[in-house]
Write an enzyme that holds these catalytic residues in place. Structure first.
Site, PDB file in Angstrom:
ATOM      1  CG  ASP A  36      58.074  60.563 -72.890  1.00 32.16           C
ATOM      2  OD1 ASP A  36      57.722  61.661 -71.609  1.00 32.16           O
ATOM      3  OD2 ASP A  36      58.312  60.211 -73.462  1.00 32.16           O
ATOM      4  CG  ASP A 177      52.124  62.328 -74.054  1.00 31.09           C
ATOM      5  OD1 ASP A 177      52.360  60.963 -74.696  1.00 31.09           O
ATOM      6  OD2 ASP A 177      52.941  61.606 -73.183  1.00 31.09           O
TER       7      ASP A 177
END
Length: 238
Positions: A36, A177
């Site tokens: 991320d 996700d």
């Protein structure tokens, strides 16, 4: 009927004091590492970076998949191309006017291009360029922080993406996700994504040991879904 799944641990949620031990254990068990990258503007948080990917590569050959949560997509895409990040995933919400250019830029570098759909963004937003994508990531939580509330309604997008892929022969993989854990394994498995991103609640935070946490994750997946792990990467029905 057998089913193949792929696993992508979210390294934002790992224990940094156990970084090397956890990565070394996972290297032969997972398909990708999920990175991320947040800029503090697109979401109110700042996390990992291309530099972090380079550090992981010192101890791992597992392909990296970067999830950009940034406003300046052009800048970050080039940074990731420069370090040869295998898959670069961009939020659909920031690329109007440059989507084709960015996807071509990634492909021209010999890398894979993905798009991320946040919970409020419909699949229709991808239709102009969906045939060019290697991956579509469906967020089932609001982006920016771990531990957000699971949004069941987002699972419908996985069903729609699978329908479109089968109808038109698209090549993208479907990734999920957000809150991939015991509470939601069954719901997610029924939607049938190709790739599961697993984080704190589904893996790293289960126990103090990465080995025990992995074994617990496998047990929870099997008991929730009715599928059994074969070699840690693939599953087959009972």
């Amino acid at each position: 009927m057998s089913r193949q799944i792929q696993l992508s641990p979210s390294l934002m949620t790992m224990d940094l004091d156990k970084f090397k031990k956890q990565i070394t254990f996972l290297n032969d068990k997972v398909n990708f590492y999920h990175i991320d990258i947040m800029d503090g503007h697109f979401v109110p948080n700042i996390t990992l970076s291309p530099w972090f990917i380079e550090q992981v590569r010192k101890i791992s050959d597992v392909p990296m998949s970067a999830h950009l949560m940034v406003t300046d997509a052009l800048f970050w895409v080039q940074q990731l191309i420069d370090i040869r990040c295998e898959t670069i995933c961009i939020p659909a919400e920031v690329i109007n006017g440059m989507a084709f250019r960015l996807i071509d830029q990634i492909h021209d570098a010999g890398l894979k291009a993905g798009i991320v759909l946040n919970p409020e963004t419909p699949v229709d937003a991808l239709l102009p360029y969906i045939d060019r994508l290697d991956k579509v990531t469906i967020m089932t939580v609001d982006p920016g922080f771990a531990g957000q509330r699971f949004l069941k309604v987002c699972l419908d997008k996985i069903t729609e993406l699978r329908r479109l892929r089968e109808k038109y022969g698209y090549k993208y993989e479907i990734e999920i996700d957000g809150s991939t854990n015991l509470k939601h394994w069954k719901l997610m498995s029924d939607a049938n994504p190709d790739i599961y991103i697993i984080g704190r609640s589904g893996l790293f935070g289960l126990t103090d040991s990465i080995e025990d946490s992995w074994n617990q994750m496998v047990k929870e997946y099997e008991e929730s879904t009715g599928y059994q792990f074969d070699d840690g990467l693939y599953v087959a029905s009972h």
